[in-house]
Write a protein that holds these residues in place. Structure first.
Motif, short mmCIF file in Angstrom:
data_model
loop_
_atom_site.label_atom_id
_atom_site.label_comp_id
_atom_site.label_asym_id
_atom_site.label_seq_id
_atom_site.Cartn_x
_atom_site.Cartn_y
_atom_site.Cartn_z
N LEU B 12 0.87 -1.23 -0.03
CA LEU B 12 0.00 -0.10 -0.16
C LEU B 12 0.99 1.39 -0.03
N TRP B 13 1.68 1.03 0.69
CA TRP B 13 2.92 2.23 0.90
C TRP B 13 3.73 2.55 -0.51
N TYR B 14 3.96 1.33 -1.27
CA TYR B 14 4.36 1.73 -2.45
C TYR B 14 3.42 2.43 -3.45
N ALA B 15 2.23 1.74 -3.24
CA ALA B 15 1.02 2.40 -4.32
C ALA B 15 0.86 3.72 -4.01
N SER B 16 0.86 4.10 -2.60
CA SER B 16 0.68 5.70 -2.38
C SER B 16 1.73 6.51 -3.01
N ARG B 17 2.84 6.12 -2.92
CA ARG B 17 3.86 6.90 -3.15
C ARG B 17 4.02 7.16 -4.80
N ALA B 18 3.77 5.91 -5.57
CA ALA B 18 3.55 5.87 -6.94
C ALA B 18 2.42 6.81 -7.47
N GLY B 19 1.32 6.66 -6.70
CA GLY B 19 0.13 7.44 -7.04
C GLY B 19 0.60 8.88 -6.88
N GLY B 20 1.02 9.12 -5.77
CA GLY B 20 1.34 10.71 -5.52
C GLY B 20 2.46 11.10 -6.45
N THR B 21 3.28 10.41 -6.70
CA THR B 21 4.21 10.92 -8.03
C THR B 21 3.48 11.32 -9.29
N LEU B 22 2.67 10.06 -9.61
CA LEU B 22 2.21 10.35 -11.01
C LEU B 22 1.27 11.39 -11.00
N ALA B 23 0.37 11.63 -9.67
CA ALA B 23 -0.64 12.49 -9.53
C ALA B 23 0.26 13.98 -9.97
N LEU B 24 1.22 14.21 -9.36
CA LEU B 24 2.21 15.36 -9.50
C LEU B 24 2.46 15.73 -10.92
N VAL B 25 3.00 14.62 -11.46
CA VAL B 25 3.25 14.79 -13.09
C VAL B 25 2.21 15.30 -13.77
N LEU B 26 1.06 14.47 -13.55
CA LEU B 26 -0.10 14.57 -14.37
C LEU B 26 -0.76 16.06 -14.03
N LEU B 27 -0.86 16.47 -12.64
CA LEU B 27 -1.08 18.06 -12.54
C LEU B 27 -0.28 18.85 -13.05
N VAL B 71 -6.39 7.04 -0.98
CA VAL B 71 -6.71 5.73 -0.39
C VAL B 71 -5.99 4.76 0.25
N THR B 72 -4.80 4.67 -0.42
CA THR B 72 -3.64 3.55 -0.14
C THR B 72 -2.92 4.30 1.06
N ALA B 73 -2.71 5.58 0.98
CA ALA B 73 -1.95 6.22 2.18
C ALA B 73 -2.99 6.07 3.59
N VAL B 74 -4.44 6.30 3.41
CA VAL B 74 -5.08 6.04 4.54
C VAL B 74 -5.21 4.57 5.00
N LEU B 75 -5.31 3.48 4.00
CA LEU B 75 -5.39 2.34 4.25
C LEU B 75 -3.85 1.67 5.03
N ASP B 76 -2.85 2.31 4.63
CA ASP B 76 -1.48 1.67 4.91
C ASP B 76 -1.58 1.84 6.64
N PRO B 77 -1.18 0.73 7.12
CA PRO B 77 -1.07 0.59 8.72
C PRO B 77 0.04 1.27 9.28
N PHE B 78 0.85 1.68 8.40
CA PHE B 78 2.38 2.21 9.05
C PHE B 78 2.25 3.68 9.67
N VAL B 79 1.27 4.51 8.93
CA VAL B 79 1.08 5.86 9.40
C VAL B 79 0.01 6.15 10.20
N ARG B 80 -1.08 5.15 10.09
CA ARG B 80 -2.24 5.09 10.93
C ARG B 80 -2.89 6.70 10.64
N LEU B 81 -3.54 6.95 9.57
CA LEU B 81 -4.18 8.19 9.25
C LEU B 81 -5.76 7.86 9.08
N SER B 82 -6.52 9.17 9.69
CA SER B 82 -8.06 8.94 9.59
C SER B 82 -8.44 9.39 8.22
N TRP B 83 -9.65 8.97 7.99
CA TRP B 83 -10.25 9.46 6.82
C TRP B 83 -10.45 11.15 6.77
#
Lengths: 442, 230, 73
Positions: B12-27, B71-83
């Protein structure tokens, strides 16, 4: 300022007592001296509806009379009244006295000699469409008239004559600030620039209320129709276009000024009434800077829509300019186009680019600096002006340019082949305000 | 140290990082296309309307990857973020300021999305007024990436940030060079922002994420951070 | 009749229009562009087979100046 009157009704109506009824500039007003409220009331009596038209409503009387707007477009006034009245709710009436045509003086003249006739008409219209306010819009440049009308409004207020509020406004004076949507926009706190529609002014205008905007002269006719009835109104003019209209004659005539004439009067008769020609004429400009050039062969044409339409012309706001043979029609037109281009609101494509480009091309043609492609380019650009703006400003300019190319076709050829004619180097004959951008729209 | 920590994270953490980076490039691409169409670019091979379509489609794609990132950042258990963290900025327990910037950017982009969908009803004035917020969302996203990004210290990631920055700054300067007179305040603001953003970002990267101990400092509350103590 | 099925006409808000010219690219069947990129409407009424194109052109206008009005009749 000179005023001439012509309220001669049809011969068939000579026996009618109404024949003696005064029109806009006859009788009292022919003197050119402003009429006070007392004089006005003595002359016409009170304007309460029903004095002569009962039981006919004002709208019905106006409709039967066949009154059309005198601001230039010639829209049937009864239809306008009805459109506003049918919207329901409190309406607003706006008297358009902006008179932006540089060669027109009729609204100024009428308001000077017969302010109460105009105000009577506006108040009557207000009652007809259930309006509680009448806004009177004057150009800011006419300060003396503003003072005079404030005094006239005070007179009426003191006499407790009107059941509605009358308010006087001084608006920035540009060519397009007389457009009805410009007035509405300014009265709503915006710039005096055309708005475009929808919504239409009669649906949602001043303060979002149904709004009737009409020309000064139209209201004066309305006041007379309410007093003397539609039959009387129709004694002048033609069956298709009854009544009289005010005409401002200028140029090569002995006595330029405002005169009242019946629809259907031949143009040369009007010129004669303005003192006659002082020089041999080359052409007539009918309708003002947004009007149509008619070459001298059309001098006998009657001033009526149906006779003028085949020539691409219309009575417009009643401006008639006589151009002498010694003048260069192309140079005169070029100066007018430069003025019109500078006076656009610069909101739509045609006024931002098209009209300035046409004015530039025309100036080059007039000055004899034409390149080989100029004429075809000019014709194409002129053809693309109409019907592509929020108001009719580019349409009028296109009319002027296109009719000049027709009326002065020989001159066009000469200017293209040999450069500017001798007349183009002489001082201009038609006064044109400087082609500078408006200082303010507010 | 941060890098090694991240590499041990969950999928999930990998997915979040990849999603974030791609979103930045697309934005970034979306913003550049938006600036280009606003500046009336005349492309040679494609129609002008295709720039507009591309702008719209890339913006939607940005939101897709942004959704994945959140979504992946919130679901990831490592940082424990609320919705709630995904919409309410600066409330997170993990790197509150730097995460909050990302949340603020997302909120702005959502406002832009909603108003664009309703633009025919809103009228061009209100729509455009909100649309300008996209210009604020982009630098927020960039600082969020630099401040929270697990990968900020990777050279490749730094090059990516630099490329994003360079294209947007270039687009802004191109637009300013094309602009006629008028809108002096707007042009001045754009010029100042286009100068300030790279300078501030470089200074921030040099003083913050690229220095040892950033993960500890980033976890502190904003107030302490502004003090900048080591 | 359902307004969605009624015949459609093009209307341009001339004051809003800044001559971006996207409508002319997307709907050349009905809209030409003048030398400054401003639209010249060749035919206001939209034939049925062009309705989707007209809608796309209206959506593409960055100034929201192109409108597709349902005929009142």
């Amino acid at each position: 300022m000179n005023a001439t009157t012509d309220a001669t009704p049809n011969s068939s109506a000579l026996s009618s007592p109404a024949h003696h009824a005064p029109r806009l500039l006859s009788g009292l007003y022919a003197t050119g001296v402003p009429a006070t409220l007392a004089e006005h009331l003595r002359h016409y009596g009170p304007s309460a509806p029903g004095t002569r038209t009962s039981p006919m409503s004002v709208v019905e009387a106006v409709e039967a009379a066949g009154l059309t707007g005198r601001g230039g477009a010639g829209f049937p006034t009864a239809r306008k009244l009805r459109a506003v009245a049918e919207r329901g709710g409190r309406a607003v009436v706006v008297v358009n006295a902006m008179e932006s045509e540089p060669a027109s003086r009729k609204d100024e003249f009428l308001l000077t000699v017969a302010p109460h006739l105009v105000l009577d008409g506006a108040v009557l219209a207000a009652r007809t469409v259930s309006a509680d306010t009448v806004h009177l819009c004057l150009p800011r440049t006419r300060a003396a008239q503003f003072e005079q009308l404030s005094a006239a409004l005070d007179e009426r207020r003191r006499a407790r004559l009107d059941p509605v509020r009358l308010r006087l406004h001084a608006l920035p004076h540009t060519y397009v600030s007389s457009e009805s949507t410009s007035l509405v926009r300014w009265l709503n706190g915006g710039p005096a620039r055309p708005q475009g529609s929808p919504p239409h002014t009669h649906e949602r205008g001043v303060a979002r209320r149904p709004t009737l905007v009409s020309n000064t002269e139209t209201f004066a006719h309305l006041a007379l129709i309410a007093r003397y009835g539609p039959d009387w109104f129709q004694q002048a003019g033609t069956p298709d276009e009854p009544g009289t209209l005010l005409v401002t004659v200028s140029g090569a005539v002995a006595a330029p000024g405002v005169l009242e004439t019946a629809f259907g009067t031949p143009l040369d008769v009007i010129l004669d009434r303005a003192g006659g020609r002082t020089e041999s004429l080359q052409a007539l400009l009918l309708g003002g800077f947004g009007g149509t050039w008619l070459s001298a062969e059309h001098l006998q044409v009657p001033l009526a829509r149906c006779n003028l339409a085949p020539l691409g012309a219309a009575p417009g706001a009643g401006v008639l300019i006589a151009l002498p043979r010694a003048a260069c029609g192309l140079s005169e037109t070029a100066r007018m186009l430069a003025y019109l281009a500078a006076n656009g609101a610069r909101q739509c494509g045609p006024c931002r680019f098209g009209l300035p480009a046409v004015a530039e091309d025309f100036a080059a043609l007039a000055a004899g600096r034409a390149d080989p492609a100029l004429l075809s380019r000019l014709l194409r650009r002129v053809g693309l002006l109409p019907d592509r703006g929020a108001c009719r400003h580019p349409d009028g300019a296109a009319q002027l340019a296109a009719s000049a190319l027709r009326a002065f076709a020989d001159d066009v050829d000469r200017h293209l082949a040999q450069g500017a004619c001798a007349a183009a180097h002489r001082p201009p004959r038609i006064p044109v305000p400087p082609a500078v951008l408006p200082e303010t729209w507010r | 140290m941060t890098t090694t920590l991240a590499l041990t994270g969950s999928p999930l953490w990998y997915a979040s990082r990849a999603g974030g980076t791609l979103a930045l490039v697309l934005l970034t691409a979306t913003v550049v296309l938006g600036i280009a169409s606003g500046g009336r670019v005349v492309p040679r091979r494609i129609g002008r309307f295709e720039i507009g379509l591309l702008h719209r489609n890339l913006s939607l794609l940005t939101l897709v990857f942004l959704g994945m990132h959140v979504v992946t950042a919130v679901l990831d258990p490592f940082v424990r973020l609320s919705w709630a963290v995904s919409v309410v900025p600066f409330g997170a327990s993990y790197r509150p300021l730097w995460l909050g910037l990302g949340t603020a950017a997302l909120d702005l982009l959502l406002a832009v999305l909603v108003t664009s969908a309703l633009r025919h009803r809103l009228g061009v004035r209100s729509w455009k007024a909100v649309h300008w917020l996209a210009y604020a969302a982009w630098p927020l996203a960039l600082f969020h990436s630099a401040g929270t990004g697990t990968d900020t210290r990777l050279p490749l990631q730094l090059w990516l940030y630099a490329a994003c920055l360079a294209t947007v700054i270039a687009a802004v300067w191109w637009r300013l060079a094309k602009a006629g007179p008028g809108h002096v305040a707007g042009r001045l603001t754009a010029a100042v922002a286009a100068t300030a953003v790279p300078v501030v970002l470089t200074a921030f990267l040099a003083a913050g994420p690229l220095q040892p101990g950033w993960s500890q400092r980033a976890a502190l509350t904003p107030v302490v951070l502004i003090g900048g103590g080591r | 009749m359902n307004p969605a099925n009624r015949a459609k006409t093009l209307r341009i808000d001339r004051i809003a229009c800044t001559g971006q010219g996207l409508c002319g690219e997307l709907l050349p069947e009905l809209i030409d562009l003048d030398e400054w990129g401003y639209p010249i409407v060749k035919d206001r009424s939209v034939p049925d087979h062009l309705r989707a194109h007209a809608r796309r052109a209206a959506a593409a206008c960055p100034l929201l100046a192109l409108h597709l009005d349902a005929d009142r009749t």
